[in-house]
Design a protein around this motif. Structure first.
Motif, short mmCIF file in Angstrom:
data_model
loop_
_atom_site.label_atom_id
_atom_site.label_comp_id
_atom_site.label_asym_id
_atom_site.label_seq_id
_atom_site.Cartn_x
_atom_site.Cartn_y
_atom_site.Cartn_z
N LEU A 24 0.89 -1.07 -0.01
CA LEU A 24 -0.04 0.06 0.23
C LEU A 24 1.00 1.26 -0.08
CD1 LEU A 24 -2.77 -1.17 2.31
CD2 LEU A 24 -2.88 -1.35 0.18
N THR A 25 1.15 1.86 -1.12
CA THR A 25 2.12 2.99 -1.44
C THR A 25 1.59 3.99 -2.25
OG1 THR A 25 2.97 1.76 -3.12
CG2 THR A 25 3.96 1.22 -1.35
N ALA A 26 2.36 5.11 -2.31
CA ALA A 26 1.90 6.17 -2.78
C ALA A 26 2.93 7.12 -3.56
CB ALA A 26 1.00 7.14 -2.20
N GLY A 27 2.98 7.73 -4.44
CA GLY A 27 3.88 8.78 -5.01
C GLY A 27 3.20 10.07 -4.45
N VAL A 28 4.06 11.04 -4.34
CA VAL A 28 3.74 12.36 -3.73
C VAL A 28 4.44 13.46 -4.44
CG1 VAL A 28 2.93 11.57 -1.30
CG2 VAL A 28 5.35 12.31 -1.71
N SER A 29 3.84 14.69 -4.32
CA SER A 29 4.50 15.81 -4.71
C SER A 29 5.19 16.68 -3.79
CB SER A 29 3.67 16.82 -5.69
OG SER A 29 2.33 16.93 -4.75
N ARG A 30 4.51 17.53 -3.21
CA ARG A 30 5.21 18.71 -2.48
C ARG A 30 5.87 17.95 -1.18
NH1 ARG A 30 2.22 20.02 1.72
NH2 ARG A 30 -0.03 19.32 1.84
N LEU A 31 5.15 16.86 -0.96
CA LEU A 31 5.50 15.97 0.40
C LEU A 31 6.69 14.98 0.03
CD1 LEU A 31 1.99 14.85 1.68
CD2 LEU A 31 3.47 16.49 2.45
N TYR A 32 7.18 15.18 -1.06
CA TYR A 32 8.45 14.59 -1.49
C TYR A 32 9.67 14.79 -0.83
CZ TYR A 32 11.99 12.30 -4.67
OH TYR A 32 13.06 11.66 -5.25
N LYS A 33 9.67 16.11 -0.59
CA LYS A 33 10.73 16.91 0.07
C LYS A 33 12.34 16.67 -0.53
CE LYS A 33 7.93 16.97 4.22
NZ LYS A 33 8.07 16.40 5.78
N ASN A 34 12.47 16.61 -1.67
CA ASN A 34 13.62 16.40 -2.41
C ASN A 34 14.32 14.93 -1.69
OD1 ASN A 34 16.07 17.15 -3.94
ND2 ASN A 34 17.01 17.75 -2.21
N GLY A 35 13.42 14.25 -1.88
CA GLY A 35 13.79 12.68 -1.41
C GLY A 35 13.69 12.57 0.13
N SER A 36 13.62 13.35 1.05
CA SER A 36 13.50 13.19 2.52
C SER A 36 12.34 12.69 3.06
CB SER A 36 14.16 14.37 3.06
OG SER A 36 13.31 15.33 3.20
N GLY A 37 11.28 13.15 2.09
CA GLY A 37 10.01 12.57 2.18
C GLY A 37 9.58 10.86 2.11
N CYS A 38 10.56 10.50 1.27
CA CYS A 38 10.62 9.02 1.01
C CYS A 38 10.61 8.33 2.35
CB CYS A 38 11.82 8.72 0.30
SG CYS A 38 11.73 9.27 -1.23
N GLY A 39 9.76 7.28 2.48
CA GLY A 39 9.43 6.34 3.53
C GLY A 39 8.49 6.69 4.70
N ALA A 40 8.02 8.10 4.30
CA ALA A 40 7.04 8.41 5.36
C ALA A 40 5.63 7.86 5.35
CB ALA A 40 6.83 9.98 5.16
N CYS A 41 5.02 7.78 6.47
CA CYS A 41 3.74 7.14 6.54
C CYS A 41 2.56 7.99 6.78
CB CYS A 41 3.78 6.12 7.55
SG CYS A 41 4.86 4.81 7.42
N TYR A 42 1.49 7.97 5.98
CA TYR A 42 0.29 8.82 6.15
C TYR A 42 -0.88 7.91 6.19
CZ TYR A 42 3.54 12.61 4.79
OH TYR A 42 4.50 13.59 4.59
#
Length: 253
Positions: free
Chosen positions: A64-82
């Motif tokens: 259960l995954t997703a791609g994000v735009s502004r939440l990507y944070k230049n890569g530091s948003g990778c692995g975050a859970c929502y």
């Protein structure tokens, strides 16, 4: 000069290219936005996403995954859970679904581009096909801590080449922290040397020191902005191998 790994700078899952949504704040700490989806419900995710996770992106969080735009944070948003939930009472469950960010993606006025399996999991029983027919829906989301039964691991990227070039990326990163920097200890020089963010959550270094590698990562709390360094002594063994993941013996709360 760094080795040319021919990595993509980012991958974009485009349903309709235009403008990313401007979020608004809802009640109970949620943020209002919109979401869409890609693929089919049988699709486990994108193993070539911008975070650099490879096949890990197809198995983490039961796919259960997703791609994000502004939440990507230049890569530091990778692995975050929502936690994401949609707002159509006749179609959507109250709990919604929990997703892990594994890619950069832009949809039509959306913050989230969910894989179809995650998108369908927003629905009430027997309502998934009706929800999918909408294509783009209003949702609300909040950051939640990732929870895993494993310690944080550092995986050596498959394109690493022992002993002259190493690239690593974290997997099973729990808690609320984002990784924003990585360094390797150079014993001969008695100093820390920065690793380069190649893209997403992949960090690399040419000509790393011989022997077991001590790495420290800088993390930022998504809750209160706390910044700290976490030192991982000897986390990468002397005879490291591309494609293997090494246990850090720690986990974030």
């Amino acid at each position: 000069m760094y080795m040319n790994m021919n990595f993509p700078i980012f991958s974009i899952l485009v349903l309709v290219l235009l403008v990313v949504a401007s979020p608004c704040h809802c009640q109970d700490g949620y943020v209002c936005t919109r979401a869409t989806y890609y693929g089919s419900p049988e699709c486990p995710g994108n193993p070539h996403g911008a975070c650099g996770y490879g096949e890990y992106a197809t198995i983490v969080n039961d796919g259960l995954t997703a791609g994000v735009s502004r939440l990507y944070k230049n890569g530091s948003g990778c692995g975050a859970c929502y936690q994401v939930r949609c707002t159509i009472p006749t179609h959507c469950s109250k709990e919604g679904t929990n997703i892990v960010v594994t890619d950069f993606a832009i949809g039509h006025y959306t913050d989230f581009v969910l894989n179809a399996r995650a998108y369908a999991s927003l629905a009430l029983p027997n309502m998934a096909s009706e929800l999918i027919a909408y294509g783009v829906i209003d949702v609300e989301y909040r950051r939640i801590p990732c929870k895993y039964s494993y310690n944080l691991k550092l995986k050596v990227h498959e394109r690493s080449s022992f002993p002259s070039y190493i690239a690593i990326f974290p997997i099973y990163q729990a808690g609320f922290y984002d990784i924003v920097a990585a360094q390797v200890w150079l014993e001969d020089c008695k100093e820390w040397r920065d690793m380069r963010r190649v893209f997403g959550t992949v960090w690399d270094m040419e000509n790393p020191p011989r022997g077991a590698l001590t790495i420290r990562i800088q993390v930022v709390s998504a809750i209160n902005g706390e910044v700290k360094w976490v030192q991982l002594v000897g986390v990468i063994p002397t005879e490291w191998k591309a494609g293997l993941a090494y246990d850090t013996a720690i986990q974030f709360d």
